[in-house]
Write a protein that holds these residues in place. Structure first.
Motif, PDB file in Angstrom:
ATOM      1  N   ARG A   1       0.818  -1.233   0.000  1.00  0.00           N
ATOM      2  CA  ARG A   1       0.000   0.000   0.000  1.00  0.00           C
ATOM      3  C   ARG A   1       0.840   1.267   0.000  1.00  0.00           C
ATOM      4  O   ARG A   1       0.302   2.361  -0.095  1.00  0.00           O
ATOM      5  CB  ARG A   1      -0.932  -0.007   1.210  1.00  0.00           C
ATOM      6  CG  ARG A   1      -2.100  -0.970   1.081  1.00  0.00           C
ATOM      7  CD  ARG A   1      -2.990  -0.939   2.304  1.00  0.00           C
ATOM      8  NE  ARG A   1      -2.412  -1.662   3.419  1.00  0.00           N
ATOM      9  CZ  ARG A   1      -2.919  -1.675   4.657  1.00  0.00           C
ATOM     10  NH1 ARG A   1      -4.022  -0.967   4.917  1.00  0.00           N
ATOM     11  NH2 ARG A   1      -2.355  -2.365   5.621  1.00  0.00           N
ATOM     12  N   LEU A   2       2.160   1.118   0.129  1.00  0.00           N
ATOM     13  CA  LEU A   2       3.033   2.289   0.122  1.00  0.00           C
ATOM     14  C   LEU A   2       3.583   2.527  -1.279  1.00  0.00           C
ATOM     15  O   LEU A   2       4.221   1.654  -1.863  1.00  0.00           O
ATOM     16  CB  LEU A   2       4.201   2.087   1.095  1.00  0.00           C
ATOM     17  CG  LEU A   2       3.861   2.087   2.587  1.00  0.00           C
ATOM     18  CD1 LEU A   2       5.116   1.817   3.406  1.00  0.00           C
ATOM     19  CD2 LEU A   2       3.245   3.413   3.008  1.00  0.00           C
ATOM     20  N   THR A   3       3.336   3.692  -1.808  1.00  0.00           N
ATOM     21  CA  THR A   3       3.867   4.044  -3.135  1.00  0.00           C
ATOM     22  C   THR A   3       4.785   5.257  -3.084  1.00  0.00           C
ATOM     23  O   THR A   3       5.639   5.430  -3.947  1.00  0.00           O
ATOM     24  CB  THR A   3       2.722   4.331  -4.117  1.00  0.00           C
ATOM     25  OG1 THR A   3       1.907   5.380  -3.580  1.00  0.00           O
ATOM     26  CG2 THR A   3       1.876   3.086  -4.345  1.00  0.00           C
ATOM     27  N   VAL A   4       4.598   6.093  -2.084  1.00  0.00           N
ATOM     28  CA  VAL A   4       5.435   7.274  -1.918  1.00  0.00           C
ATOM     29  C   VAL A   4       5.471   7.639  -0.434  1.00  0.00           C
ATOM     30  O   VAL A   4       4.488   7.411   0.280  1.00  0.00           O
ATOM     31  CB  VAL A   4       4.915   8.477  -2.750  1.00  0.00           C
ATOM     32  CG1 VAL A   4       3.528   8.897  -2.291  1.00  0.00           C
ATOM     33  CG2 VAL A   4       5.890   9.662  -2.671  1.00  0.00           C
ATOM     34  N   ILE A   5       6.612   8.149   0.025  1.00  0.00           N
ATOM     35  CA  ILE A   5       6.706   8.678   1.385  1.00  0.00           C
ATOM     36  C   ILE A   5       7.166  10.126   1.279  1.00  0.00           C
ATOM     37  O   ILE A   5       8.242  10.407   0.755  1.00  0.00           O
ATOM     38  CB  ILE A   5       7.701   7.888   2.254  1.00  0.00           C
ATOM     39  CG1 ILE A   5       7.287   6.416   2.351  1.00  0.00           C
ATOM     40  CG2 ILE A   5       7.768   8.495   3.664  1.00  0.00           C
ATOM     41  CD1 ILE A   5       8.282   5.545   3.105  1.00  0.00           C
ATOM     42  N   ARG A   6       6.336  11.035   1.762  1.00  0.00           N
ATOM     43  CA  ARG A   6       6.661  12.461   1.743  1.00  0.00           C
ATOM     44  C   ARG A   6       7.251  12.828   3.103  1.00  0.00           C
ATOM     45  O   ARG A   6       6.521  13.022   4.072  1.00  0.00           O
ATOM     46  CB  ARG A   6       5.411  13.290   1.454  1.00  0.00           C
ATOM     47  CG  ARG A   6       4.751  12.992   0.096  1.00  0.00           C
ATOM     48  CD  ARG A   6       3.389  13.688   0.009  1.00  0.00           C
ATOM     49  NE  ARG A   6       2.489  13.207   1.039  1.00  0.00           N
ATOM     50  CZ  ARG A   6       1.404  13.880   1.455  1.00  0.00           C
ATOM     51  NH1 ARG A   6       1.104  15.064   0.944  1.00  0.00           N
ATOM     52  NH2 ARG A   6       0.615  13.353   2.402  1.00  0.00           N
ATOM     53  N   PHE A   7       8.562  12.909   3.145  1.00  0.00           N
ATOM     54  CA  PHE A   7       9.237  13.254   4.396  1.00  0.00           C
ATOM     55  C   PHE A   7       9.245  14.763   4.593  1.00  0.00           C
ATOM     56  O   PHE A   7       9.453  15.531   3.649  1.00  0.00           O
ATOM     57  CB  PHE A   7      10.672  12.748   4.396  1.00  0.00           C
ATOM     58  CG  PHE A   7      10.811  11.295   4.779  1.00  0.00           C
ATOM     59  CD1 PHE A   7      10.695  10.897   6.113  1.00  0.00           C
ATOM     60  CD2 PHE A   7      11.071  10.337   3.820  1.00  0.00           C
ATOM     61  CE1 PHE A   7      10.822   9.571   6.468  1.00  0.00           C
ATOM     62  CE2 PHE A   7      11.205   8.999   4.168  1.00  0.00           C
ATOM     63  CZ  PHE A   7      11.085   8.613   5.494  1.00  0.00           C
TER      64      PHE A   7
ATOM     65  N   GLY B   1       2.483  16.128   4.539  1.00  0.00           N
ATOM     66  CA  GLY B   1       3.593  15.195   4.523  1.00  0.00           C
ATOM     67  C   GLY B   1       3.170  13.926   5.219  1.00  0.00           C
ATOM     68  O   GLY B   1       2.105  13.872   5.858  1.00  0.00           O
ATOM     69  N   ASP B   2       3.986  12.881   5.089  1.00  0.00           N
ATOM     70  CA  ASP B   2       3.639  11.585   5.677  1.00  0.00           C
ATOM     71  C   ASP B   2       4.456  11.256   6.926  1.00  0.00           C
ATOM     72  O   ASP B   2       4.008  10.480   7.775  1.00  0.00           O
ATOM     73  CB  ASP B   2       3.861  10.465   4.646  1.00  0.00           C
ATOM     74  CG  ASP B   2       3.041  10.679   3.398  1.00  0.00           C
ATOM     75  OD1 ASP B   2       1.822  10.907   3.516  1.00  0.00           O
ATOM     76  OD2 ASP B   2       3.622  10.633   2.289  1.00  0.00           O
TER      77      ASP B   2
ATOM     78  N   GLY C   1      12.924   9.792  17.236  1.00  0.00           N
ATOM     79  CA  GLY C   1      12.161   8.922  16.353  1.00  0.00           C
ATOM     80  C   GLY C   1      11.637   9.657  15.133  1.00  0.00           C
ATOM     81  O   GLY C   1      11.743  10.873  15.018  1.00  0.00           O
ATOM     82  N   ILE C   2      11.092   8.896  14.202  1.00  0.00           N
ATOM     83  CA  ILE C   2      10.410   9.450  13.027  1.00  0.00           C
ATOM     84  C   ILE C   2       8.930   9.525  13.373  1.00  0.00           C
ATOM     85  O   ILE C   2       8.337   8.537  13.815  1.00  0.00           O
ATOM     86  CB  ILE C   2      10.629   8.571  11.791  1.00  0.00           C
ATOM     87  CG1 ILE C   2      12.126   8.448  11.482  1.00  0.00           C
ATOM     88  CG2 ILE C   2       9.885   9.149  10.581  1.00  0.00           C
ATOM     89  CD1 ILE C   2      12.450   7.440  10.386  1.00  0.00           C
ATOM     90  N   ALA C   3       8.337  10.689  13.198  1.00  0.00           N
ATOM     91  CA  ALA C   3       6.927  10.896  13.542  1.00  0.00           C
ATOM     92  C   ALA C   3       6.035  10.627  12.331  1.00  0.00           C
ATOM     93  O   ALA C   3       6.370  11.016  11.206  1.00  0.00           O
ATOM     94  CB  ALA C   3       6.704  12.324  14.040  1.00  0.00           C
TER      95      ALA C   3
ATOM     96  N   ALA D   1       2.071  20.560   9.896  1.00  0.00           N
ATOM     97  CA  ALA D   1       2.116  20.155   8.486  1.00  0.00           C
ATOM     98  C   ALA D   1       1.800  18.667   8.339  1.00  0.00           C
ATOM     99  O   ALA D   1       1.093  18.250   7.411  1.00  0.00           O
ATOM    100  CB  ALA D   1       3.483  20.476   7.892  1.00  0.00           C
ATOM    101  N   LEU D   2       2.301  17.855   9.259  1.00  0.00           N
ATOM    102  CA  LEU D   2       2.007  16.417   9.221  1.00  0.00           C
ATOM    103  C   LEU D   2       0.523  16.178   9.483  1.00  0.00           C
ATOM    104  O   LEU D   2      -0.127  15.403   8.766  1.00  0.00           O
ATOM    105  CB  LEU D   2       2.853  15.694  10.275  1.00  0.00           C
ATOM    106  CG  LEU D   2       2.664  14.180  10.380  1.00  0.00           C
ATOM    107  CD1 LEU D   2       3.217  13.486   9.135  1.00  0.00           C
ATOM    108  CD2 LEU D   2       3.341  13.637  11.638  1.00  0.00           C
TER     109      LEU D   2
END
Length: 311
Positions: A78-84, A140-141, A271-273, A134-135
């Motif tokens: 289900r993951l196609t793109v990750i917007r960091f 963003g993801d 960590g990554i949020a 913004a998240l």
């Protein structure tokens, strides 16, 4: 790479003190970097654009993952793109490169994670204090910006496992380096700390016989050590590592003793949020982080950016 915020707690019996202080197991320990609500921190490294120095000699790279707790590969279909999302000016973790594009340890790690997961990756730079909003508003993801895990932020976002921690360490002049530091070793010694910091609270609780000298900021504290006004300073080890290895220190000083990683003072780690409830992405990032560490790619990245180990 100094943490922006601090937290405290207290201790008791001398034997318990020594055991806790000296028991700085990097693997199990936790420490803080930007704790509590997002807020802008001072520049992490002395220079505006960090120089990535080659390793002069091998250094130990801390392990933040337990090989006995290998995460299972999640469903990544289900993951196609990750917007960091990351911040604009916190070198060497995040900064604008010579080509105008995002650069730094966090940025390179984000791109490596996308390669491991095999998805398209984008990295957008924003002011640190705007990242959570913004998240939350789906601009963003995931946030990869040296953000400390804290109860306040957990109420707004979910976090991956920590991908690094910020220990505390003592620094001294080079002619007075101590290989090990225990509370009894610093009896009557002058120790510089930042007033109101987690580091000050830790020493007040654990090093009760040391003579503490509070300073308003890092520059004043480090200048005091350079001039010999204090015997030691105690602070964020990552920031201190860059200072020790940079021109501002005048080659005066070095670390004394090992790292201190008491989570009650120095936080849960970095960590990554992701947005609340986004378990698909959180689990994918946890799996990819472990894979990068297992393959040695995390170690390569760490050594590229940290020429003096904070651990």
């Amino acid at each position: 790479m100094a943490p922006a915020h601090q937290a405290k707690s207290s201790k008791s019996a001398r034997s318990l003190l020594t055991a806790l202080v000296v028991g700085t197991c990097l693997f199990a320990g936790l420490s803080g970097a930007k704790a509590q609500a997002p807020a802008k921190r001072p520049p992490a490294a002395p220079q505006a654009t960090p120089q990535v120095a080659p390793q002069a000699a091998p250094q130990a790279v801390p392990g933040f993952w337990d090989p006995r707790r290998r995460p299972e590969r999640p469903d990544l279909s289900r993951l196609t793109v990750i917007r960091f999302l990351t911040e604009t000016d916190y070198p060497p973790f995040n900064y604008t490169g010579a080509d105008g594009n995002p650069a730094g340890f966090n940025v390179d790690l984000a791109r490596s994670l996308c390669e491991e997961i095999k998805v398209t990756c984008t990295v957008q730079m924003r002011r640190f204090e705007t990242l959570v909003d913004a998240l939350s508003s789906n601009r963003g993801d995931a946030i990869i910006a040296s953000m400390a895990v804290s109860p306040q932020l957990r109420a707004r976002v979910d976090f991956t496992d920590p991908y690094y921690r910020v220990p505390a360490r003592f620094a001294s002049r080079k002619d007075a380096v101590m290989p090990e530091i225990r509370p009894e070793y610093l009896e009557g010694k002058k120790v510089g700390i930042i007033a109101g910091s987690a580091h000050e609270a830790y020493l007040k609780a654990m090093f009760t016989d040391a003579e503490l000298h509070p300073y308003p900021n890092d520059d004043a504290m480090r200048a005091a050590l350079r001039k010999g006004e204090v015997d030691f300073i105690f602070g964020d080890a990552i920031s201190l590592a860059f200072w020790i290895n940079g021109t501002d220190s005048g080659d005066c000083c070095a670390f004394s003793g090992g790292p201190f990683v008491e989570s009650r003072f120095f936080g849960e780690g970095i960590g990554i949020a992701v947005r609340k409830g986004n378990d698909v992405l959180r689990q994918a990032l946890n799996w990819a982080l472990f894979r990068l560490w297992e393959k040695g790619r995390y170690t390569d990245l760490w050594l590229r950016y940290f020429s003096v180990s904070p651990f």
